[in-house]
Design a protein around this motif. Structure first.
Motif, PDB file in Angstrom:
ATOM      1  N   ARG A  38       0.981  35.784  -3.153  1.00 43.55           N
ATOM      2  CA  ARG A  38       1.488  36.899  -3.946  1.00 43.55           C
ATOM      3  C   ARG A  38       1.236  38.217  -3.234  1.00 43.55           C
ATOM      4  N   PRO A  39       2.109  39.210  -3.435  1.00 42.21           N
ATOM      5  CA  PRO A  39       1.869  40.529  -2.847  1.00 42.21           C
ATOM      6  C   PRO A  39       0.498  41.066  -3.245  1.00 42.21           C
ATOM      7  N   GLY A  40      -0.156  41.690  -2.276  1.00 42.72           N
ATOM      8  CA  GLY A  40      -1.484  42.232  -2.511  1.00 42.72           C
ATOM      9  C   GLY A  40      -2.616  41.292  -2.153  1.00 42.72           C
ATOM     10  N   THR A  41      -2.292  40.116  -1.605  1.00 39.90           N
ATOM     11  CA  THR A  41      -3.300  39.144  -1.202  1.00 39.90           C
ATOM     12  C   THR A  41      -3.667  39.343   0.264  1.00 39.90           C
ATOM     13  N   LEU A  42      -4.930  39.175   0.571  1.00 43.30           N
ATOM     14  CA  LEU A  42      -5.376  39.146   1.958  1.00 43.30           C
ATOM     15  C   LEU A  42      -5.453  37.699   2.428  1.00 43.30           C
ATOM     16  N   VAL A  43      -4.921  37.441   3.610  1.00 46.97           N
ATOM     17  CA  VAL A  43      -4.967  36.100   4.181  1.00 46.97           C
ATOM     18  C   VAL A  43      -5.538  36.190   5.588  1.00 46.97           C
ATOM     19  N   VAL A  44      -6.654  35.521   5.812  1.00 47.43           N
ATOM     20  CA  VAL A  44      -7.245  35.429   7.141  1.00 47.43           C
ATOM     21  C   VAL A  44      -6.766  34.122   7.762  1.00 47.43           C
ATOM     22  N   ASP A  45      -5.978  34.244   8.813  1.00 43.84           N
ATOM     23  CA  ASP A  45      -5.417  33.088   9.523  1.00 43.84           C
ATOM     24  C   ASP A  45      -6.345  32.761  10.685  1.00 43.84           C
ATOM     25  N   ALA A  74      -6.428  30.159  12.604  1.00 44.49           N
ATOM     26  CA  ALA A  74      -5.825  29.476  13.746  1.00 44.49           C
ATOM     27  C   ALA A  74      -5.263  30.444  14.769  1.00 44.49           C
ATOM     28  N   ASN A  75      -4.801  31.603  14.284  1.00 42.62           N
ATOM     29  CA  ASN A  75      -4.064  32.525  15.149  1.00 42.62           C
ATOM     30  C   ASN A  75      -4.699  33.899  15.285  1.00 42.62           C
ATOM     31  N   PHE A  76      -5.883  34.093  14.674  1.00 44.61           N
ATOM     32  CA  PHE A  76      -6.608  35.365  14.772  1.00 44.61           C
ATOM     33  C   PHE A  76      -5.803  36.529  14.189  1.00 44.61           C
ATOM     34  N   PHE A  77      -5.212  36.295  13.020  1.00 43.25           N
ATOM     35  CA  PHE A  77      -4.488  37.327  12.304  1.00 43.25           C
ATOM     36  C   PHE A  77      -5.101  37.513  10.916  1.00 43.25           C
ATOM     37  N   LEU A  78      -4.962  38.721  10.398  1.00 39.51           N
ATOM     38  CA  LEU A  78      -5.224  39.003   8.994  1.00 39.51           C
ATOM     39  C   LEU A  78      -3.958  39.611   8.425  1.00 39.51           C
ATOM     40  N   TYR A  79      -3.471  39.061   7.314  1.00 40.64           N
ATOM     41  CA  TYR A  79      -2.264  39.549   6.655  1.00 40.64           C
ATOM     42  C   TYR A  79      -2.617  40.198   5.329  1.00 40.64           C
ATOM     43  N   LEU A  80      -1.992  41.334   5.054  1.00 39.59           N
ATOM     44  CA  LEU A  80      -1.984  41.908   3.712  1.00 39.59           C
ATOM     45  C   LEU A  80      -0.562  41.791   3.212  1.00 39.59           C
ATOM     46  N   THR A  81      -0.351  40.873   2.262  1.00 39.53           N
ATOM     47  CA  THR A  81       1.005  40.592   1.804  1.00 39.53           C
ATOM     48  C   THR A  81       1.548  41.755   0.972  1.00 39.53           C
ATOM     49  N   GLN A  82       2.864  41.966   1.081  1.00 41.04           N
ATOM     50  CA  GLN A  82       3.518  43.071   0.407  1.00 41.04           C
ATOM     51  C   GLN A  82       4.769  42.586  -0.313  1.00 41.04           C
ATOM     52  N   GLU A  83       5.367  43.483  -1.074  1.00 43.04           N
ATOM     53  CA  GLU A  83       6.622  43.163  -1.744  1.00 43.04           C
ATOM     54  C   GLU A  83       7.721  42.953  -0.702  1.00 43.04           C
ATOM     55  N   GLY A  84       8.762  42.239  -1.125  1.00 42.20           N
ATOM     56  CA  GLY A  84       9.933  42.075  -0.263  1.00 42.20           C
ATOM     57  C   GLY A  84       9.742  41.089   0.864  1.00 42.20           C
ATOM     58  N   GLY A  85       8.764  40.205   0.757  1.00 43.67           N
ATOM     59  CA  GLY A  85       8.591  39.178   1.777  1.00 43.67           C
ATOM     60  C   GLY A  85       8.008  39.676   3.078  1.00 43.67           C
ATOM     61  N   GLN A  86       7.303  40.802   3.034  1.00 43.63           N
ATOM     62  CA  GLN A  86       6.701  41.341   4.241  1.00 43.63           C
ATOM     63  C   GLN A  86       5.185  41.360   4.133  1.00 43.63           C
ATOM     64  N   ALA A  87       4.536  41.580   5.258  1.00 46.52           N
ATOM     65  CA  ALA A  87       3.079  41.664   5.296  1.00 46.52           C
ATOM     66  C   ALA A  87       2.672  42.582   6.429  1.00 46.52           C
ATOM     67  N   SER A  94      -6.052  28.108   7.888  1.00 47.80           N
ATOM     68  CA  SER A  94      -5.447  27.939   9.199  1.00 47.80           C
ATOM     69  C   SER A  94      -3.948  27.775   9.018  1.00 47.80           C
ATOM     70  N   LEU A  95      -3.157  28.706   9.561  1.00 46.26           N
ATOM     71  CA  LEU A  95      -1.702  28.685   9.419  1.00 46.26           C
ATOM     72  C   LEU A  95      -1.042  28.155  10.692  1.00 46.26           C
ATOM     73  N   PRO A  96       0.184  27.659  10.587  1.00 48.10           N
ATOM     74  CA  PRO A  96       0.922  27.299  11.803  1.00 48.10           C
ATOM     75  C   PRO A  96       1.134  28.527  12.667  1.00 48.10           C
ATOM     76  N   ARG A  97       1.301  28.289  13.952  1.00 47.11           N
ATOM     77  CA  ARG A  97       1.564  29.412  14.856  1.00 47.11           C
ATOM     78  C   ARG A  97       2.900  30.046  14.523  1.00 47.11           C
ATOM     79  N   PRO A  98       2.974  31.377  14.416  1.00 44.34           N
ATOM     80  CA  PRO A  98       4.256  32.021  14.117  1.00 44.34           C
ATOM     81  C   PRO A  98       5.295  31.705  15.182  1.00 44.34           C
ATOM     82  N   ALA A  99       6.552  31.630  14.738  1.00 45.91           N
ATOM     83  CA  ALA A  99       7.642  31.316  15.673  1.00 45.91           C
ATOM     84  C   ALA A  99       7.790  32.417  16.705  1.00 45.91           C
ATOM     85  N   ALA A 100       7.515  33.668  16.300  1.00 47.64           N
ATOM     86  CA  ALA A 100       7.625  34.791  17.217  1.00 47.64           C
ATOM     87  C   ALA A 100       6.478  35.743  16.937  1.00 47.64           C
ATOM     88  N   VAL A 101       5.806  36.172  17.988  1.00 45.33           N
ATOM     89  CA  VAL A 101       4.717  37.137  17.826  1.00 45.33           C
ATOM     90  C   VAL A 101       4.908  38.288  18.789  1.00 45.33           C
TER      91      VAL A 101
END
Length: 221
Positions: free
Chosen positions: A72-79, A81-94, A214-221
């Motif tokens: 859900r938007p507003g969630t923090l996700v520590v990945d 597997a890939n050394f990323f941290l995501y802050l999810t946002q509205e509209g399918g972005q992070a 642990s998330l799959p590796r993004p298709a494009a980084v």
């Protein structure tokens, strides 16, 4: 949505053991946007120096991306597997940040909340860490911890993760060791470039949900 299990270990706390070594692929030319993002922050309590972003793999620069987490938007996700941290946002972005991870960090997975957060926090290693590293005795709980500052392992900001009302000892925090982003270098926690953790701190309220997975590796980084 990412599956979230229970914590499988208690972390040993955050420390700093990185060494600056050979750098990953870099952006060769000046980038005005990144120069602004990672420039000096003279108005901080302890003024932050500029970060040489050209020496950091571009995938770990702060950037808006398509949200791969399903949270859900507003969630923090520590990945982890890939050394990323995501802050999810509205509209399918992070908003995606690069992070460094402690070795024990790979053993912790699950869902928690940001119980509280601090600007320029004190660092207090847990007793177990002090027992392993007697040189940390001056910073023990009994001695009041390490004063805030540029050399403090928690950096400019820290977000404290609890699970089921208990402190996990897992922190999201700043670090001056920008070369450690994208690597496993320390005990315990999720480290960020200080400029990035200052930005994240301003976006995240207390009680924000945190998922460590642990998330799959993004298709494009």
């Amino acid at each position: 949505m990412i599956g979230a299990g229970t914590a499988v270990t208690t972390l040993a706390g955050c420390s700093t053991t990185a060494r600056e070594t050979v750098q990953p692929a870099a952006i060769p030319l000046e980038n005005p946007a990144l120069a602004s993002i990672y420039g000096p922050m003279p108005d901080e309590r302890f003024p932050l120096p500029a970060i040489p972003y050209q020496k950091i793999d571009r995938r770990y620069h702060r950037q808006l991306v398509s949200d791969p987490t399903g949270e859900r938007p507003g969630t923090l996700v520590v990945d982890t597997a890939n050394f990323f941290l995501y802050l999810t946002q509205e509209g399918g972005q992070a908003m995606r940040y690069g992070v460094g991870l402690g070795r024990q960090g790979f053993e912790w997975a699950g869902k928690g909340v940001i119980q509280y957060k601090r600007q320029w926090p004190r660092w207090t290693p847990p007793d177990e860490m002090v027992a392993r590293q007697p040189e940390l005795i001056p910073y023990s709980i009994a001695n009041g911890g390490m004063e805030p500052g540029l050399k403090n392992p928690l950096g400019a900001r820290a977000l404290y993760i609890f699970q089921n009302g208990e402190d996990t000892l897992y922190r999201i925090h700043g670090s001056p060791e920008w070369w450690s982003i994208g690597k496993a270098v320390s005990s315990g926690c999720v480290r960020m470039i200080n400029q990035d953790v200052v930005d994240l701190y301003s976006r995240v309220p207390d009680r924000t949900v945190v998922v460590v997975a642990s998330l799959p590796r993004p298709a494009a980084v």
